[in-house]
Design a protein around this motif. Structure first.
Motif, short mmCIF file in Angstrom:
data_model
loop_
_atom_site.label_atom_id
_atom_site.label_comp_id
_atom_site.label_asym_id
_atom_site.label_seq_id
_atom_site.Cartn_x
_atom_site.Cartn_y
_atom_site.Cartn_z
N PHE A 36 0.70 -1.41 -0.18
CA PHE A 36 -0.15 0.04 -0.31
C PHE A 36 0.62 1.01 0.12
N LEU A 37 2.18 1.02 1.19
CA LEU A 37 2.55 2.66 0.69
C LEU A 37 3.96 2.61 0.18
N ARG A 38 3.75 1.15 -0.65
CA ARG A 38 5.00 1.74 -2.15
C ARG A 38 4.02 1.87 -3.69
N GLU A 39 2.56 1.72 -3.51
CA GLU A 39 1.19 2.19 -4.05
C GLU A 39 1.52 3.63 -4.14
N LYS A 40 1.31 4.43 -2.99
CA LYS A 40 1.70 5.80 -2.48
C LYS A 40 3.18 6.44 -3.46
N ARG A 41 4.33 5.64 -3.48
CA ARG A 41 5.14 5.86 -4.18
C ARG A 41 5.92 6.90 -3.26
N LEU A 42 5.64 6.25 -1.87
CA LEU A 42 6.87 7.09 -0.85
C LEU A 42 8.05 6.33 -0.84
N GLU A 87 11.81 5.15 0.43
CA GLU A 87 12.29 3.65 0.92
C GLU A 87 12.48 4.15 2.17
N ASN A 88 12.91 4.94 2.89
CA ASN A 88 13.14 5.93 4.02
C ASN A 88 12.32 6.18 4.77
N THR A 89 11.11 6.93 3.86
CA THR A 89 10.08 6.43 4.57
C THR A 89 9.33 5.45 4.77
N ILE A 90 9.24 5.12 4.29
CA ILE A 90 8.61 3.47 4.31
C ILE A 90 9.30 2.90 5.93
N GLY A 91 10.60 3.03 5.92
CA GLY A 91 11.34 2.85 6.82
C GLY A 91 10.53 2.85 8.30
N ILE A 92 10.55 4.55 8.11
CA ILE A 92 10.25 5.23 9.57
C ILE A 92 8.85 4.65 10.15
N ARG A 93 7.83 4.45 8.88
CA ARG A 93 6.33 4.51 9.56
C ARG A 93 6.53 3.37 9.72
N PHE A 94 7.45 1.80 9.38
CA PHE A 94 7.73 0.05 10.44
C PHE A 94 8.50 0.06 11.14
N ARG A 95 9.43 1.61 11.58
CA ARG A 95 10.03 0.98 12.57
C ARG A 95 9.40 1.53 14.26
N PHE A 150 7.46 -8.96 14.18
CA PHE A 150 8.55 -8.72 13.76
C PHE A 150 9.85 -9.96 14.00
N LYS A 151 9.68 -11.29 13.88
CA LYS A 151 10.41 -12.23 14.13
C LYS A 151 10.89 -12.38 13.00
N LYS A 152 9.92 -12.40 11.66
CA LYS A 152 9.84 -12.62 10.40
C LYS A 152 9.91 -11.72 9.55
N PHE A 153 9.13 -10.48 10.32
CA PHE A 153 8.51 -9.45 9.06
C PHE A 153 10.11 -8.58 9.35
N LYS A 154 11.41 -8.58 8.45
CA LYS A 154 12.43 -7.58 8.64
C LYS A 154 12.42 -6.32 8.49
N VAL A 155 11.89 -5.26 9.56
CA VAL A 155 12.17 -4.21 8.95
C VAL A 155 13.34 -3.24 9.00
N HIS A 192 15.63 -0.21 4.19
CA HIS A 192 15.96 0.90 4.18
C HIS A 192 16.68 1.66 3.11
N GLN A 193 17.56 2.40 3.27
CA GLN A 193 17.88 2.79 1.82
C GLN A 193 19.41 4.21 2.48
N GLU A 194 20.10 3.84 2.04
CA GLU A 194 21.94 4.71 2.41
C GLU A 194 21.59 6.59 2.41
N THR A 195 21.31 6.99 3.33
CA THR A 195 21.31 8.08 3.54
C THR A 195 22.11 9.04 2.16
N ALA A 196 21.81 9.80 1.71
CA ALA A 196 22.56 10.72 1.26
C ALA A 196 23.21 11.64 1.04
N LYS A 197 24.58 11.68 0.71
CA LYS A 197 25.96 12.07 1.46
C LYS A 197 25.06 14.06 1.71
#
Length: 289
Positions: A52-58, A60-68, A90-95, A99-104
């Motif tokens: 659902f979040l990916r279809e919203k075109r969020l 990667e890091n924003t999606i990561g924040i939602r799940f964390r 969350f033992k099976k679903f790995k948050v 994660h996307q490498e933070t831009a310089k």
């Protein structure tokens, strides 16, 4: 979630409360309502929510924040016996995969000097540069903390303040360049060091709105300056915070000391900053082989 949001607001942790509120609104949009038991949030539910979040075109890091954030809420529920650990997904679903490498976000000392010496006929460009400089010379102090600084924060040539975000007490010596900036903006009728807040902004909401308005203008103008200087990254006040950290690291300052100066809650947070820097030091080290 709403109970925890209210608790965080009472504790003064408005930024984290906002993050949970954003998660709450997002989950309600996805599920139509949140009148569900924790056990319903299983791996299959999480995968549907991710889609659902990916279809919203969020991002990667924003999606990561939602799940964390969701994971932290679930952990809290388990601690308070509101949710059963047997249903913990969350033992099976790995948050960690989200994660996307933070831009310089760090500039070289040479580029920093170019920013600080930038000349413009537009007088409104000077304040953003001065804020950038003050951030750089004062251990990467956050804009929100700059806004709240008063003369009472200066004690025996040191800047002593409590971070708005972490409530951590920071004590750093004021460099001559920082003192000059404070003197430049000193106004006898105002207790604040910089013309961001005033006596008019009494409530927390008024202060937050004013700070948001000013930092938006400051960063817009810094972006223009960065583009005119052809800098490799978008110029913001946050770049000054990252840049001073990388300059200190390259000078041999330990991560623990950088953490104290920047007021991070842990060295892990500081390391995230350092991990976002370029590989110049690694490249040079390997050349010596």
């Amino acid at each position: 979630m709403t109970s925890h949001i209210n608790h965080l607001i009472t504790a003064g942790r408005k930024s984290y409360a906002l993050s949970i509120r954003q998660l709450y609104n997002s989950m309600a949009d996805f599920n139509r309502h949140l009148d569900i038991p924790f056990a319903d949030i299983d791996v299959a539910w999480l995968r549907r929510y991710e889609l659902f979040l990916r279809e919203k075109r969020l991002a990667e890091n924003t999606i990561g924040i939602r799940f964390r954030t969701l994971r932290s809420i679930y952990n809290l529920a388990v601690e308070e016996n509101v949710a059963s650990p047997d249903s913990y997904p969350f033992k099976k679903f790995k948050v960690s995969k989200l994660h996307q490498e933070t831009a310089k976000r760090a500039l070289s000392k040479e580029d920093i000097e170019r920013v600080l010496s930038y000349k413009s006929t537009n007088r409104y460009m000077r304040f953003p540069i001065d804020i950038f400089a003050f951030t750089y010379y004062c251990g990467g102090i956050n804009f929100v903390d700059i806004a709240h600084l008063t003369r009472a924060n200066i004690v025996d040539g040191r800047l002593i303040y409590k971070r708005q975000k972490t409530k951590k007490l920071i004590k750093i010596p004021l460099q001559p360049q920082a003192v000059a900036l404070i003197d430049k903006y000193r106004e006898d009728e105002s207790p604040y060091l910089f013309p961001i807040l005033s006596a008019f902004h009494k409530t927390e909401v008024q202060q937050a709105n004013r700070i948001h308005k000013v930092i938006t203008k400051v960063n817009d103008r810094l972006k223009q300056i960065g583009e005119s200087l052809n800098l490799p990254i978008t110029l913001t006040t946050y770049v000054a915070r990252h840049s001073q950290a990388t300059v200190m690291k390259r000078a041999g300052v330990s991560t623990a000391v950088i953490r104290e100066i920047m007021g991070h809650s842990s060295e892990r947070v500081t390391q995230i900053y350092l991990d976002s820097f370029d590989n110049e030091q690694v490249d040079n080290a390997l050349k010596s082989l």
